[in-house]
Design a protein around this motif. Sequence first.
Motif, PDB file in Angstrom:
ATOM      1  N   GLY A   7       0.889  -1.254  -0.074  1.00 29.19           N
ATOM      2  CA  GLY A   7       0.094   0.061   0.009  1.00 29.19           C
ATOM      3  C   GLY A   7       0.876   1.122   0.092  1.00 29.19           C
ATOM      4  N   GLN A   8       0.161   2.494  -0.281  1.00 27.75           N
ATOM      5  CA  GLN A   8       0.728   3.775  -0.212  1.00 27.75           C
ATOM      6  C   GLN A   8      -0.124   4.671   0.302  1.00 27.75           C
ATOM      7  OE1 GLN A   8       2.842   4.557  -3.928  1.00 27.75           O
ATOM      8  NE2 GLN A   8       2.013   6.860  -3.642  1.00 27.75           N
ATOM      9  N   PHE A   9       0.281   5.661   0.988  1.00 30.26           N
ATOM     10  CA  PHE A   9      -0.568   6.755   1.328  1.00 30.26           C
ATOM     11  C   PHE A   9       0.113   7.903   1.825  1.00 30.26           C
ATOM     12  CE2 PHE A   9       0.696   4.368   5.229  1.00 30.26           C
ATOM     13  CZ  PHE A   9       1.072   5.160   6.070  1.00 30.26           C
ATOM     14  N   HIS A  10      -0.508   9.133   1.822  1.00 30.31           N
ATOM     15  CA  HIS A  10       0.236  10.370   1.953  1.00 30.31           C
ATOM     16  C   HIS A  10      -0.057  10.563   3.623  1.00 30.31           C
ATOM     17  CE1 HIS A  10      -0.332  11.088  -2.207  1.00 30.31           C
ATOM     18  NE2 HIS A  10       0.886  11.246  -2.015  1.00 30.31           N
ATOM     19  N   ALA A  11       0.670  11.418   4.205  1.00 31.78           N
ATOM     20  CA  ALA A  11       0.757  11.879   5.524  1.00 31.78           C
ATOM     21  C   ALA A  11       1.359  13.313   5.521  1.00 31.78           C
ATOM     22  CB  ALA A  11       1.625  10.940   6.705  1.00 31.78           C
ATOM     23  N   ARG A  12       0.810  14.099   6.689  1.00 31.53           N
ATOM     24  CA  ARG A  12       0.906  15.502   6.722  1.00 31.53           C
ATOM     25  C   ARG A  12       1.572  15.692   8.069  1.00 31.53           C
ATOM     26  NH1 ARG A  12      -1.025  19.221   2.799  1.00 31.53           N
ATOM     27  NH2 ARG A  12      -2.643  18.080   1.536  1.00 31.53           N
ATOM     28  N   ASP A  13       2.638  16.606   8.231  1.00 32.69           N
ATOM     29  CA  ASP A  13       3.129  17.071   9.291  1.00 32.69           C
ATOM     30  C   ASP A  13       2.528  18.386   9.974  1.00 32.69           C
ATOM     31  OD1 ASP A  13       4.156  19.180   7.942  1.00 32.69           O
ATOM     32  OD2 ASP A  13       6.496  18.261   8.139  1.00 32.69           O
ATOM     33  N   ALA A  14       3.074  18.796  11.246  1.00 34.65           N
ATOM     34  CA  ALA A  14       2.166  19.839  11.632  1.00 34.65           C
ATOM     35  C   ALA A  14       2.139  21.177  10.724  1.00 34.65           C
ATOM     36  CB  ALA A  14       3.067  20.318  13.111  1.00 34.65           C
ATOM     37  N   GLY A  56      -3.086   4.670  16.157  1.00 39.32           N
ATOM     38  CA  GLY A  56      -4.027   5.088  14.991  1.00 39.32           C
ATOM     39  C   GLY A  56      -3.423   5.643  13.806  1.00 39.32           C
ATOM     40  N   ASP A  57      -3.548   6.946  13.468  1.00 42.18           N
ATOM     41  CA  ASP A  57      -3.146   7.471  12.158  1.00 42.18           C
ATOM     42  C   ASP A  57      -2.059   8.156  12.441  1.00 42.18           C
ATOM     43  OD1 ASP A  57      -5.049   6.259  10.769  1.00 42.18           O
ATOM     44  OD2 ASP A  57      -6.205   8.063  10.662  1.00 42.18           O
ATOM     45  N   GLU A  58      -1.152   8.045  13.368  1.00 37.89           N
ATOM     46  CA  GLU A  58       0.112   8.775  13.691  1.00 37.89           C
ATOM     47  C   GLU A  58       1.438   8.018  13.491  1.00 37.89           C
ATOM     48  OE1 GLU A  58       0.120  10.445  17.484  1.00 37.89           O
ATOM     49  OE2 GLU A  58      -1.216  12.202  16.779  1.00 37.89           O
ATOM     50  N   PHE A  59       2.512   8.742  12.550  1.00 40.92           N
ATOM     51  CA  PHE A  59       3.657   7.935  12.677  1.00 40.92           C
ATOM     52  C   PHE A  59       4.722   8.989  12.794  1.00 40.92           C
ATOM     53  CE2 PHE A  59       0.418   5.989  10.055  1.00 40.92           C
ATOM     54  CZ  PHE A  59       0.792   4.598   9.580  1.00 40.92           C
ATOM     55  N   LYS A  60       6.046   8.348  13.221  1.00 35.12           N
ATOM     56  CA  LYS A  60       7.112   9.277  13.168  1.00 35.12           C
ATOM     57  C   LYS A  60       8.174   9.020  12.305  1.00 35.12           C
ATOM     58  CE  LYS A  60       9.777   8.760  16.997  1.00 35.12           C
ATOM     59  NZ  LYS A  60      10.411   8.384  18.326  1.00 35.12           N
ATOM     60  N   SER A  64      14.446  12.316  11.641  1.00 32.46           N
ATOM     61  CA  SER A  64      14.023  13.606  12.292  1.00 32.46           C
ATOM     62  C   SER A  64      13.281  13.692  13.586  1.00 32.46           C
ATOM     63  CB  SER A  64      13.483  14.500  11.210  1.00 32.46           C
ATOM     64  OG  SER A  64      12.032  13.964  10.923  1.00 32.46           O
ATOM     65  N   GLY A  65      12.481  12.602  13.756  1.00 32.46           N
ATOM     66  CA  GLY A  65      11.495  12.704  14.884  1.00 32.46           C
ATOM     67  C   GLY A  65      10.214  13.331  14.631  1.00 32.46           C
ATOM     68  N   THR A  66      10.197  13.819  13.486  1.00 37.31           N
ATOM     69  CA  THR A  66       9.050  14.460  12.973  1.00 37.31           C
ATOM     70  C   THR A  66       7.788  13.607  13.134  1.00 37.31           C
ATOM     71  OG1 THR A  66      10.119  15.877  11.710  1.00 37.31           O
ATOM     72  CG2 THR A  66       7.699  15.668  11.201  1.00 37.31           C
ATOM     73  N   ILE A  67       6.582  14.083  13.748  1.00 37.20           N
ATOM     74  CA  ILE A  67       5.329  13.360  13.815  1.00 37.20           C
ATOM     75  C   ILE A  67       4.317  13.611  12.488  1.00 37.20           C
ATOM     76  CG2 ILE A  67       3.139  12.952  15.019  1.00 37.20           C
ATOM     77  CD1 ILE A  67       5.817  12.041  16.356  1.00 37.20           C
ATOM     78  N   ILE A  68       3.829  12.532  11.953  1.00 40.22           N
ATOM     79  CA  ILE A  68       3.090  13.025  10.548  1.00 40.22           C
ATOM     80  C   ILE A  68       1.803  12.092  10.901  1.00 40.22           C
ATOM     81  CG2 ILE A  68       4.887  13.328   8.920  1.00 40.22           C
ATOM     82  CD1 ILE A  68       4.694  10.444   8.150  1.00 40.22           C
TER      83      ILE A  68
END
Length: 78
Positions: A7-14, A56-60, A64-68
Amino acid sequence: MAAVLVGQFHARDAEGRVYSVHEFQESTPTLDGLAGAAPITSYKLAIGDRVEKLEGDEFKLIQSGTIIVRESVTTLAS
């Protein structure tokens, strides 16, 4: 053992940046050579950076440690 793109999906950071995330499954063979009971799921950005699934829908992003946060639409690999 080979990882297969499932699969493939998009995620956004803050800040609103969009990341393309690929989802892989890797089967773990047992001693008799058959596939194991539960495949291992891993995630990577399209550019190769590793991604850790949180809740849930959160990834790191590992480097960088950025949450997306995953967007709702998923594209399945065929």
